[in-house]
Design a protein around this motif. Structure first.
Motif, PDB file in Angstrom:
ATOM      1  N   PHE A   1      68.817  26.580  71.927  1.00 42.29           N
ATOM      2  CA  PHE A   1      70.319  25.765  72.411  1.00 42.29           C
ATOM      3  C   PHE A   1      71.428  25.644  71.262  1.00 42.29           C
ATOM      4  CE2 PHE A   1      72.992  22.442  73.822  1.00 42.29           C
ATOM      5  CZ  PHE A   1      73.699  22.872  74.986  1.00 42.29           C
ATOM      6  N   GLY A   2      72.398  26.151  71.731  1.00 42.16           N
ATOM      7  CA  GLY A   2      73.585  26.266  70.741  1.00 42.16           C
ATOM      8  C   GLY A   2      73.575  27.242  69.697  1.00 42.16           C
ATOM      9  N   ALA A   3      72.561  28.259  69.724  1.00 46.03           N
ATOM     10  CA  ALA A   3      72.710  29.271  68.664  1.00 46.03           C
ATOM     11  C   ALA A   3      72.994  30.710  69.432  1.00 46.03           C
ATOM     12  CB  ALA A   3      71.368  29.341  68.207  1.00 46.03           C
ATOM     13  N   GLY A   4      73.099  30.684  70.854  1.00 47.44           N
ATOM     14  CA  GLY A   4      73.234  31.875  71.311  1.00 47.44           C
ATOM     15  C   GLY A   4      74.499  31.726  72.112  1.00 47.44           C
ATOM     16  N   SER A   5      74.853  32.873  73.083  1.00 42.88           N
ATOM     17  CA  SER A   5      75.909  33.057  74.040  1.00 42.88           C
ATOM     18  C   SER A   5      75.360  33.091  75.481  1.00 42.88           C
ATOM     19  CB  SER A   5      76.749  34.296  73.499  1.00 42.88           C
ATOM     20  OG  SER A   5      77.636  34.567  74.459  1.00 42.88           O
ATOM     21  N   PHE A   6      75.219  32.259  76.236  1.00 47.07           N
ATOM     22  CA  PHE A   6      74.639  32.162  77.664  1.00 47.07           C
ATOM     23  C   PHE A   6      75.703  33.051  78.684  1.00 47.07           C
ATOM     24  CE2 PHE A   6      71.988  29.033  75.947  1.00 47.07           C
ATOM     25  CZ  PHE A   6      70.826  29.355  76.429  1.00 47.07           C
ATOM     26  N   GLY A   7      75.241  33.849  79.393  1.00 48.15           N
ATOM     27  CA  GLY A   7      76.056  34.630  80.237  1.00 48.15           C
ATOM     28  C   GLY A   7      76.648  35.747  79.762  1.00 48.15           C
ATOM     29  N   GLY A   8      76.199  36.263  78.740  1.00 49.49           N
ATOM     30  CA  GLY A   8      76.674  37.396  77.890  1.00 49.49           C
ATOM     31  C   GLY A   8      75.723  38.707  78.584  1.00 49.49           C
ATOM     32  N   ALA A   9      76.608  39.847  78.253  1.00 45.33           N
ATOM     33  CA  ALA A   9      75.893  41.042  78.794  1.00 45.33           C
ATOM     34  C   ALA A   9      75.186  41.588  77.608  1.00 45.33           C
ATOM     35  CB  ALA A   9      77.019  42.181  78.939  1.00 45.33           C
ATOM     36  N   ALA A  10      73.943  42.403  78.192  1.00 46.94           N
ATOM     37  CA  ALA A  10      73.189  43.037  77.242  1.00 46.94           C
ATOM     38  C   ALA A  10      73.575  44.131  76.194  1.00 46.94           C
ATOM     39  CB  ALA A  10      71.805  43.405  77.628  1.00 46.94           C
ATOM     40  N   ASN A  11      74.570  44.747  77.008  1.00 45.13           N
ATOM     41  CA  ASN A  11      75.137  46.003  76.362  1.00 45.13           C
ATOM     42  C   ASN A  11      76.643  45.791  76.883  1.00 45.13           C
ATOM     43  OD1 ASN A  11      72.842  47.417  75.690  1.00 45.13           O
ATOM     44  ND2 ASN A  11      72.569  47.636  77.701  1.00 45.13           N
ATOM     45  N   PRO A  12      77.237  44.760  75.774  1.00 43.25           N
ATOM     46  CA  PRO A  12      78.763  44.621  76.264  1.00 43.25           C
ATOM     47  C   PRO A  12      79.810  45.865  75.941  1.00 43.25           C
ATOM     48  CG  PRO A  12      78.243  43.551  74.209  1.00 43.25           C
ATOM     49  CD  PRO A  12      77.120  44.137  74.696  1.00 43.25           C
ATOM     50  N   MET A  13      80.698  46.179  76.719  1.00 42.58           N
ATOM     51  CA  MET A  13      81.872  47.184  76.436  1.00 42.58           C
ATOM     52  C   MET A  13      83.046  46.511  75.627  1.00 42.58           C
ATOM     53  SD  MET A  13      81.030  50.120  77.826  1.00 42.58           S
ATOM     54  CE  MET A  13      82.350  51.021  78.564  1.00 42.58           C
ATOM     55  N   ILE A  14      83.304  46.932  74.398  1.00 47.21           N
ATOM     56  CA  ILE A  14      84.278  46.267  73.913  1.00 47.21           C
ATOM     57  C   ILE A  14      85.735  47.216  74.027  1.00 47.21           C
ATOM     58  CG2 ILE A  14      85.359  45.697  71.545  1.00 47.21           C
ATOM     59  CD1 ILE A  14      82.400  45.225  70.608  1.00 47.21           C
ATOM     60  N   LEU A  15      86.748  46.502  74.742  1.00 38.75           N
ATOM     61  CA  LEU A  15      87.911  47.450  74.801  1.00 38.75           C
ATOM     62  C   LEU A  15      88.606  47.327  73.889  1.00 38.75           C
ATOM     63  CD1 LEU A  15      89.697  49.233  76.681  1.00 38.75           C
ATOM     64  CD2 LEU A  15      90.534  46.820  77.718  1.00 38.75           C
ATOM     65  N   GLN A  16      89.521  48.373  73.436  1.00 38.73           N
ATOM     66  CA  GLN A  16      90.501  48.184  72.146  1.00 38.73           C
ATOM     67  C   GLN A  16      91.554  49.365  72.430  1.00 38.73           C
ATOM     68  OE1 GLN A  16      90.634  46.491  69.196  1.00 38.73           O
ATOM     69  NE2 GLN A  16      92.570  47.494  69.314  1.00 38.73           N
ATOM     70  N   PRO A  17      92.873  48.907  72.817  1.00 38.68           N
ATOM     71  CA  PRO A  17      93.891  49.397  72.817  1.00 38.68           C
ATOM     72  C   PRO A  17      94.143  50.303  71.611  1.00 38.68           C
ATOM     73  CG  PRO A  17      94.352  47.475  73.599  1.00 38.68           C
ATOM     74  CD  PRO A  17      92.981  47.369  72.932  1.00 38.68           C
TER      75      PRO A  17
ATOM     76  N   SER B   1      86.935  43.249  68.808  1.00 40.13           N
ATOM     77  CA  SER B   1      86.456  42.039  69.242  1.00 40.13           C
ATOM     78  C   SER B   1      85.119  41.695  69.074  1.00 40.13           C
ATOM     79  CB  SER B   1      86.720  41.880  70.805  1.00 40.13           C
ATOM     80  OG  SER B   1      88.321  41.928  71.138  1.00 40.13           O
ATOM     81  N   PRO B   2      84.936  40.466  68.847  1.00 36.10           N
ATOM     82  CA  PRO B   2      83.602  40.247  68.357  1.00 36.10           C
ATOM     83  C   PRO B   2      82.514  40.163  69.663  1.00 36.10           C
ATOM     84  CG  PRO B   2      84.832  38.121  68.313  1.00 36.10           C
ATOM     85  CD  PRO B   2      85.739  39.145  68.617  1.00 36.10           C
ATOM     86  N   ALA B   3      81.332  40.571  69.403  1.00 40.31           N
ATOM     87  CA  ALA B   3      80.167  40.397  70.338  1.00 40.31           C
ATOM     88  C   ALA B   3      79.054  39.826  69.767  1.00 40.31           C
ATOM     89  CB  ALA B   3      80.038  41.889  70.945  1.00 40.31           C
ATOM     90  N   SER B   4      78.256  39.461  70.536  1.00 43.17           N
ATOM     91  CA  SER B   4      76.888  38.850  70.093  1.00 43.17           C
ATOM     92  C   SER B   4      75.949  39.184  71.348  1.00 43.17           C
ATOM     93  CB  SER B   4      76.791  37.431  69.803  1.00 43.17           C
ATOM     94  OG  SER B   4      77.326  36.797  71.102  1.00 43.17           O
TER      95      SER B   4
END
Length: 148
Positions: A96-112, A83-86
């Motif tokens: 404004f419009g170039a980023g992702s507000f409310g995102g995690a600094a270190n996201p966890m990408i879950l992949q079955p 899954s994409p992350a940014s």
């Protein structure tokens, strides 16, 4: 590179050859050791892997799962496009419009994932001009499913 050019790896997200406007993708590979989880005799059936990353921008790597040291007699699953992350936007710095507000600094990408084997190896690859990212860790959920 193989053409004799020297590139500055700390600037930008692509290779280019001086005045030539052609842009080349940067290939990258992160390869783990073969994990046996403390018991080589037990077959493991993983059902998911969580990839912890620190992106510097948009990223969408590919995850390869390799069972039993890449044995050709063991079914190997096709690569998974994660899954994409940014990177998250920071108030006062991000545009404004170039980023992702409310995102995690270190996201966890879950992949079955599918398959089973006595050992597991994970390979994360990219070949693009996207922003760099750091891999913080892999968290594997599996259950033992039999002995030799």
């Amino acid at each position: 590179d193989n053409k004799g050019y020297i590139y500055c790896h700390d600037v930008g997200a692509s290779f280019s050859e001086g005045s030539i406007t052609e842009i080349f993708s940067i290939p990258s590979t992160y390869d783990t050791p073969n994990f046996d989880f403390g018991d080589l005799g037990t077959r493991k059936t993983p059902y998911s892997v969580k990839v912890s990353v620190t992106p510097e921008g948009f990223m969408q790597p590919t995850l390869h799962v390799i069972y039993d040291y890449g044995d050709v007699n063991v079914a190997q699953p096709n690569p998974y496009l994660l899954s994409p992350a940014s990177s998250p936007s920071v108030f006062g710095i991000s545009q404004f419009g170039a980023g992702s507000f409310g995102g995690a600094a270190n996201p966890m990408i879950l992949q079955p994932i599918q398959g089973s084997g006595h050992t597991l190896n994970f390979k994360i690859t990219t070949n693009d001009t996207a922003a760099p990212f750091a891999i913080n860790g892999l968290y594997i959920d599996y259950y033992p499913s039999g002995r030799r």
